[in-house]
Design an enzyme around this catalytic site. Structure first.
Site, PDB file in Angstrom:
ATOM      1  N   THR A   1      20.428 -46.774 -23.878  1.00 11.14           N
ATOM      2  CA  THR A   1      20.318 -48.003 -23.091  1.00 11.14           C
ATOM      3  C   THR A   1      19.430 -49.072 -23.742  1.00 11.14           C
ATOM      4  OG1 THR A   1      20.398 -46.551 -21.192  1.00 11.14           O
ATOM      5  CG2 THR A   1      19.533 -48.749 -20.811  1.00 11.14           C
TER       6      THR A   1
ATOM      7  N   ARG B   1      30.965 -40.360 -14.799  1.00 13.61           N
ATOM      8  CA  ARG B   1      29.525 -40.065 -14.746  1.00 13.61           C
ATOM      9  C   ARG B   1      28.723 -41.366 -14.639  1.00 13.61           C
ATOM     10  NH1 ARG B   1      24.940 -41.464 -18.286  1.00 13.61           N
ATOM     11  NH2 ARG B   1      23.355 -39.869 -17.967  1.00 13.61           N
ATOM     12  N   VAL B   2      27.717 -41.376 -13.780  1.00 12.78           N
ATOM     13  CA  VAL B   2      26.821 -42.529 -13.626  1.00 12.78           C
ATOM     14  C   VAL B   2      25.417 -42.080 -13.987  1.00 12.78           C
ATOM     15  CG1 VAL B   2      25.857 -44.202 -12.010  1.00 12.78           C
ATOM     16  CG2 VAL B   2      28.254 -43.506 -11.800  1.00 12.78           C
ATOM     17  N   GLY B   3      24.764 -42.831 -14.841  1.00 19.49           N
ATOM     18  CA  GLY B   3      23.391 -42.499 -15.234  1.00 19.49           C
ATOM     19  C   GLY B   3      22.369 -43.213 -14.369  1.00 19.49           C
ATOM     20  N   ASP B   4      21.165 -43.340 -14.910  1.00 13.39           N
ATOM     21  CA  ASP B   4      20.054 -43.919 -14.149  1.00 13.39           C
ATOM     22  C   ASP B   4      20.142 -45.435 -13.999  1.00 13.39           C
ATOM     23  OD1 ASP B   4      19.478 -43.513 -17.116  1.00 13.39           O
ATOM     24  OD2 ASP B   4      18.040 -45.088 -16.595  1.00 13.39           O
TER      25      ASP B   4
ATOM     26  N   THR C   1      14.627 -45.931 -20.552  1.00 14.38           N
ATOM     27  CA  THR C   1      15.743 -45.454 -21.363  1.00 14.38           C
ATOM     28  C   THR C   1      15.535 -43.968 -21.571  1.00 14.38           C
ATOM     29  OG1 THR C   1      16.596 -45.434 -23.644  1.00 14.38           O
ATOM     30  CG2 THR C   1      14.434 -46.401 -23.341  1.00 14.38           C
ATOM     31  N   GLY C   2      16.634 -43.240 -21.715  1.00 11.68           N
ATOM     32  CA  GLY C   2      16.501 -41.807 -21.957  1.00 11.68           C
ATOM     33  C   GLY C   2      17.489 -41.006 -21.143  1.00 11.68           C
TER      34      GLY C   2
ATOM     35  N   GLY D   1      19.363 -39.826 -18.466  1.00 10.90           N
ATOM     36  CA  GLY D   1      19.547 -40.450 -17.170  1.00 10.90           C
ATOM     37  C   GLY D   1      19.367 -39.510 -15.995  1.00 10.90           C
TER      38      GLY D   1
HETATM   39  N1  GLY Z   1      19.837 -43.693 -19.811  1.00 16.41           N
HETATM   40  C1  GLY Z   1      21.198 -43.979 -19.797  1.00 16.41           C
HETATM   41  C2  GLY Z   1      22.026 -42.974 -19.179  1.00 16.41           C
HETATM   42  O1  GLY Z   1      21.628 -41.821 -19.043  1.00 16.41           O
HETATM   43  O2  GLY Z   1      23.135 -43.293 -18.818  1.00 16.41           O
END
Ligand code: GLY
Length: 348
Positions: free
Chosen positions: A228, A256-259, A278-279, A281
């Site tokens: 990210t 899939r949905v991240g953070d 970032t990292g 999620g």
């Molecule tokens: N940090 C971005 C994700 O995991 O989608």
């Protein structure tokens, strides 16, 4: 205009020098590979990150993005306008995992992106699993002008096109090379993120069957660096904003949905400052990380100390990076390498 920007930069740096000599690199006792920050109590500030894992060689790119944000902040007191300029700049650059360089997903063709914007006045909007746009961050901004907080999937994509965003698949050779490397790692049982043991073939949920030839990979592979991208800003009136944009991860099921679009997780802004993460999620969501860092700042920790404390507390097996800005300065921390930028430029 260029001259007045230079004067503004110079004034800010002079004030900085007068107020503090605390634009420190991490101390020897600091266990994190990246823990920096400094005082900056006057005028606009922009901080960017190029995603945890991004190498130091990308610093000129993240610095240029911070400079773009700062230029915009010299023209407006709208902190969000500055934060958008920084993240749009990185969405244009193929090496970053956002917009043009966004990760290709497990089917080898889908690109599903997430993005979010937030202001210290309480504005928040996001898009999740959006496809076929070059600048998801600008679509998230457009969602802010609707009665909604988040649009997802096909609805987000169709909204973008209805609002005049071009219908383009934002890919590039860098993203394709990165995907081939990830696929190789997956076949070798080294994909990480739980995919070493997860039966992804059984769970396959992309439209259509597994691609023919899925058991081998041909073509050049590229480095897997970067996650990210994000920008945090403080405007000259003391307001804050954050923007965050991602191609997510390649090794993932469809949808899939991240953070990034989840409220309080990838980003947060309020009267005490702004935070972008970032990292990994899934772990960032579990820790509601951006809100956690924000709460530390609201309790009186500096942006640097709040970012460092949260990054230190993050499980070491998962990557994380954090940028933050508050009324008195800025901070950057990560448990892996991470390219970042600060404007006015204190890194020279
Ligand atoms: N940090 C971005 C994700 O995991 O989608």
């Amino acid at each position: 205009m260029k001259m007045s920007l230079r004067i503004l930069s110079l004034l800010t740096l002079l004030l900085l020098a007068a107020c503090s000599s605390d634009a420190d690199q991490s101390s020897d006792s600091e266990p994190l590979p990246l823990a920096v920050g400094g005082a900056m109590a006057f005028g606009p500030v922009a901080v960017t990150h190029g995603g945890v894992g991004s190498p130091p060689e990308w610093m000129p790119l993240t610095q240029a993005a911070a400079d773009s944000a700062f230029v915009r902040l010299s023209e407006t007191t709208d902190a969000l306008e500055g934060a958008l300029a920084g993240t749009v700049a990185m969405e244009n650059i193929p090496v970053f995992n956002a917009g043009t360089g966004a990760n290709i997903r497990l089917d080898g063709k889908t690109i599903q992106m997430d993005a979010a914007v937030m202001t210290s006045a309480g504005g928040f909007a996001a898009v999740a699993v959006i496809e076929r746009v070059k600048h998801p961050i600008l679509v998230a901004r457009a969602v802010m002008d609707t009665p909604h907080r988040m649009l997802a999937g096909d609805g987000a994509t169709r909204f973008a096109h209805a609002m005049g965003f071009a219908d383009v698949v934002p890919t590039c050779p860098e993203a394709e090379a990165k995907f081939r490397q990830r696929w190789r790692n997956l076949l070798a049982g080294k994909a990480g993120g739980g995919y070493e043991t997860f039966d992804w073939r059984r769970a396959w949920n992309f439209p259509g069957p597994l691609p023919a030839g899925a058991d081998s990979v041909t073509g050049p592979a590229g480095p897997e660096t970067g996650d990210t991208v994000g920008t945090v800003t403080r405007a000259s009136d003391g307001s804050f904003a954050v923007t965050l944009s991602t191609g997510g991860t390649s090794i993932t099921l469809d949808g899939r949905v991240g953070d990034v679009p989840v409220f309080g997780c990838g980003s947060f802004a309020g009267p005490a400052g702004a935070v972008a993460c970032t990292g990994h999620g899934e772990e960032i969501i579990r820790q509601m990380l951006a809100r956690t860092v924000y709460n530390l700042m609201a309790d009186g920790l500096s942006a640097r100390d709040a970012a460092v404390r949260a990054a230190e507390a993050f499980p070491a097996e998962w990557s994380v990076g954090i940028i933050a800005v508050d009324a008195n300065g800025w901070g950057v921390a990560a448990n892996r390498q991470m390219a970042y930028g600060v404007a006015p430029d204190v890194l020279e």
